[in-house]
Design a protein around this motif. Structure first.
Motif, PDB file in Angstrom:
ATOM      1  N   UNK A  82      31.868  17.124 -10.141  1.00  0.00           N
ATOM      2  CA  UNK A  82      31.417  18.465 -10.528  1.00  0.00           C
ATOM      3  C   UNK A  82      31.528  19.459  -9.384  1.00  0.00           C
ATOM      4  N   UNK A  83      31.434  18.989  -8.128  1.00  0.00           N
ATOM      5  CA  UNK A  83      31.502  19.915  -6.997  1.00  0.00           C
ATOM      6  C   UNK A  83      32.878  20.547  -6.860  1.00  0.00           C
ATOM      7  N   UNK A  84      33.901  19.925  -7.442  1.00  0.00           N
ATOM      8  CA  UNK A  84      35.248  20.483  -7.359  1.00  0.00           C
ATOM      9  C   UNK A  84      35.540  21.420  -8.514  1.00  0.00           C
ATOM     10  N   UNK A  85      34.666  21.449  -9.538  1.00  0.00           N
ATOM     11  CA  UNK A  85      34.938  22.386 -10.637  1.00  0.00           C
ATOM     12  C   UNK A  85      34.823  23.850 -10.201  1.00  0.00           C
ATOM     13  N   UNK A  86      33.758  24.325  -9.561  1.00  0.00           N
ATOM     14  CA  UNK A  86      32.501  23.634  -9.236  1.00  0.00           C
ATOM     15  C   UNK A  86      31.392  24.004 -10.217  1.00  0.00           C
ATOM     16  N   UNK A  87      30.498  23.032 -10.473  1.00  0.00           N
ATOM     17  CA  UNK A  87      29.369  23.284 -11.352  1.00  0.00           C
ATOM     18  C   UNK A  87      28.314  22.220 -11.131  1.00  0.00           C
ATOM     19  N   UNK A 180      15.143  21.652 -14.114  1.00  0.00           N
ATOM     20  CA  UNK A 180      15.505  22.708 -13.183  1.00  0.00           C
ATOM     21  C   UNK A 180      15.673  22.240 -11.751  1.00  0.00           C
ATOM     22  N   UNK A 181      14.771  21.375 -11.262  1.00  0.00           N
ATOM     23  CA  UNK A 181      14.851  20.929  -9.874  1.00  0.00           C
ATOM     24  C   UNK A 181      16.135  20.144  -9.625  1.00  0.00           C
ATOM     25  N   UNK A 182      16.508  19.279 -10.556  1.00  0.00           N
ATOM     26  CA  UNK A 182      17.725  18.490 -10.406  1.00  0.00           C
ATOM     27  C   UNK A 182      18.955  19.390 -10.417  1.00  0.00           C
ATOM     28  N   UNK A 183      18.978  20.350 -11.316  1.00  0.00           N
ATOM     29  CA  UNK A 183      20.120  21.256 -11.401  1.00  0.00           C
ATOM     30  C   UNK A 183      20.247  22.078 -10.127  1.00  0.00           C
ATOM     31  N   UNK A 184      19.124  22.560  -9.614  1.00  0.00           N
ATOM     32  CA  UNK A 184      19.174  23.322  -8.364  1.00  0.00           C
ATOM     33  C   UNK A 184      19.705  22.472  -7.217  1.00  0.00           C
ATOM     34  N   UNK A 185      19.326  21.200  -7.180  1.00  0.00           N
ATOM     35  CA  UNK A 185      19.826  20.302  -6.140  1.00  0.00           C
ATOM     36  C   UNK A 185      21.333  20.106  -6.286  1.00  0.00           C
ATOM     37  N   UNK A 186      21.801  19.976  -7.523  1.00  0.00           N
ATOM     38  CA  UNK A 186      23.237  19.801  -7.751  1.00  0.00           C
ATOM     39  C   UNK A 186      24.009  21.061  -7.385  1.00  0.00           C
ATOM     40  N   UNK A 187      23.449  22.223  -7.697  1.00  0.00           N
ATOM     41  CA  UNK A 187      24.111  23.474  -7.336  1.00  0.00           C
ATOM     42  C   UNK A 187      24.160  23.618  -5.821  1.00  0.00           C
ATOM     43  N   UNK A 188      23.095  23.225  -5.150  1.00  0.00           N
ATOM     44  CA  UNK A 188      23.098  23.251  -3.685  1.00  0.00           C
ATOM     45  C   UNK A 188      24.184  22.330  -3.137  1.00  0.00           C
ATOM     46  N   UNK A 189      24.326  21.144  -3.743  1.00  0.00           N
ATOM     47  CA  UNK A 189      25.388  20.233  -3.329  1.00  0.00           C
ATOM     48  C   UNK A 189      26.763  20.811  -3.587  1.00  0.00           C
ATOM     49  N   UNK A 190      26.931  21.476  -4.710  1.00  0.00           N
ATOM     50  CA  UNK A 190      28.196  22.129  -5.055  1.00  0.00           C
ATOM     51  C   UNK A 190      28.557  23.181  -4.014  1.00  0.00           C
ATOM     52  N   UNK A 194      31.768  23.036  -1.276  1.00  0.00           N
ATOM     53  CA  UNK A 194      32.747  24.113  -1.224  1.00  0.00           C
ATOM     54  C   UNK A 194      32.721  24.820   0.134  1.00  0.00           C
ATOM     55  N   UNK A 195      31.533  25.047   0.678  1.00  0.00           N
ATOM     56  CA  UNK A 195      31.430  25.688   1.987  1.00  0.00           C
ATOM     57  C   UNK A 195      31.956  24.766   3.080  1.00  0.00           C
ATOM     58  N   UNK A 196      31.674  23.460   2.934  1.00  0.00           N
ATOM     59  CA  UNK A 196      32.162  22.508   3.912  1.00  0.00           C
ATOM     60  C   UNK A 196      33.676  22.436   3.940  1.00  0.00           C
ATOM     61  N   UNK A 197      34.298  22.458   2.778  1.00  0.00           N
ATOM     62  CA  UNK A 197      35.757  22.468   2.704  1.00  0.00           C
ATOM     63  C   UNK A 197      36.317  23.738   3.338  1.00  0.00           C
ATOM     64  N   UNK A 198      35.704  24.862   3.015  1.00  0.00           N
ATOM     65  CA  UNK A 198      36.182  26.134   3.555  1.00  0.00           C
ATOM     66  C   UNK A 198      36.098  26.162   5.072  1.00  0.00           C
ATOM     67  N   UNK A 199      35.018  25.613   5.607  1.00  0.00           N
ATOM     68  CA  UNK A 199      34.832  25.611   7.064  1.00  0.00           C
ATOM     69  C   UNK A 199      35.760  24.609   7.746  1.00  0.00           C
ATOM     70  N   UNK A 200      35.790  23.367   7.237  1.00  0.00           N
ATOM     71  CA  UNK A 200      36.566  22.308   7.879  1.00  0.00           C
ATOM     72  C   UNK A 200      38.064  22.569   7.811  1.00  0.00           C
ATOM     73  N   UNK A 201      38.521  23.132   6.703  1.00  0.00           N
ATOM     74  CA  UNK A 201      39.954  23.351   6.507  1.00  0.00           C
ATOM     75  C   UNK A 201      40.380  24.784   6.820  1.00  0.00           C
ATOM     76  N   UNK A 202      39.395  25.597   7.213  1.00  0.00           N
ATOM     77  CA  UNK A 202      39.666  27.006   7.496  1.00  0.00           C
ATOM     78  C   UNK A 202      40.397  27.668   6.328  1.00  0.00           C
ATOM     79  N   UNK A 203      39.830  27.469   5.141  1.00  0.00           N
ATOM     80  CA  UNK A 203      40.428  28.042   3.939  1.00  0.00           C
ATOM     81  C   UNK A 203      40.276  29.555   3.943  1.00  0.00           C
ATOM     82  N   UNK A 204      41.293  30.223   3.452  1.00  0.00           N
ATOM     83  CA  UNK A 204      41.217  31.672   3.310  1.00  0.00           C
ATOM     84  C   UNK A 204      40.719  32.013   1.907  1.00  0.00           C
ATOM     85  N   UNK A 205      40.005  33.123   1.759  1.00  0.00           N
ATOM     86  CA  UNK A 205      39.575  33.523   0.409  1.00  0.00           C
ATOM     87  C   UNK A 205      40.755  33.647  -0.552  1.00  0.00           C
TER      88      UNK A 205
END
Length: 304
Positions: A82-87, A180-190, A194-205
């Protein structure tokens, strides 16, 4: 179908495919962000649009509990996909199972103009599906639910023609029971992935947006081509679409959608066994091209 008759879940293959597809998608994101030639970036985006559909197909398996025989592992891999959808995996499962309950009912007849429909809204929703705009509502909706769940609930429109026509009544109504708590945790993971990929790979917008725009169009088109103008039946209201075998493999037999709706507990690997050749099987391209003409008037004999 009895539980004993259900084919076994290809757990090892599913895990291997998930790792491979996510790895390929990561490479596509990097290429689209760093390649100098526009043609190379476009090819990377096109490839991403397919391999991320493999990831989505595995997410789809997880929503039905057939990605892995262990429920805990199934849900864990589903959350990863789901994190790659992301959702949010939990939101996706709730909405997808709602789709199975309401398929081809008056809440899911986006292909027909029913008496009393707001035509401009019907066409806007229809072309949002075809152009990929529909995809945007999924990650944005997950973020909104995590940050301001009351806002989505106010958009539900229960008991109104708007709520029924768009499906908002049925789908957003599930949020009242959502954890709600579980969904918020999953959204945080999502967001973290995505932020980790952007930082590690230096992705451009631009590179990220190019890949996900291509995926949005590819994914969104199939999401209704496999139902458009099919019988108005909850279980059999879908098509086993004809498509080139390599594409069907990439989508993990997702085009065998009637077989899936009739036998939702059958893993993707075996769906071909359940395709009924006595039932019409239109080609994906033919249905997709017809969709661009817009929703059709509901035939008189199908009025409820």
């Amino acid at each position: 179908m009895r539980t004993a008759d259900v084919p076994p879940i290809p757990a090892a293959l599913n895990a291997l495919l998930l790792v491979a597809a996510m790895g390929a998608g990561t490479l596509c994101l990097w290429t689209a962000s760093h390649a100098e030639a526009l043609a190379v970036r476009l090819v990377a985006a096109a490839v991403f649009s397919y391999v991320n559909n493999t990831v989505f197909s595995l997410l789809h398996e997880a929503t039905h509990g057939v990605l892995h025989p262990s429920r805990r592992v199934n849900n864990g891999l589903g959350r990863l996909a789901a994190t790659f959808f992301p959702t949010s995996f939990t939101l996706q499962r709730a909405f997808h199972l709602t789709h199975h309950r309401h398929n081809r009912t008056d809440r899911e007849q986006f292909d027909y103009l029913r008496p009393g429909d707001h035509r401009w809204l019907k066409r806007a929703q229809w072309y949002a599906i075809l152009t990929g705009i529909y995809w945007v509502f999924v990650p944005v909706g997950a973020l909104v639910f995590a940050l301001a769940p009351g806002l989505l609930k106010r958009l539900r429109g229960p008991g109104t023609r708007y709520g029924e026509q768009t499906g908002a009544d049925a789908y957003l109504g599930r949020l009242e029971e959502a954890p709600g708590a579980l969904i918020r945790a999953e959204v945080l993971g999502m967001v973290a992935v995505q932020a980790g990929l952007a930082y590690a790979l230096e992705l451009t917008p631009a590179g990220w947006a190019l890949c996900y725009a291509a995926f949005a169009v590819n994914w969104s088109s199939l999401q209704y081509a496999d139902h458009a103008w099919s019988p108005l039946d909850v279980r059999e209201g879908a098509w086993d679409l004809r498509v080139a075998a390599p594409l069907r493999w990439v989508f993990l037999n997702y085009h065998y959608h009637r077989a899936h709706h009739v036998h939702p507990q059958v893993p993707w690997l075996y769906l071909g066994r359940y395709v009924d050749e006595s039932v019409p099987r239109p080609g994906f391209l033919r249905i997709w091209l017809q969709m661009w003409r817009g929703p059709r008037p509901l035939p008189e004999k199908r009025h409820e």
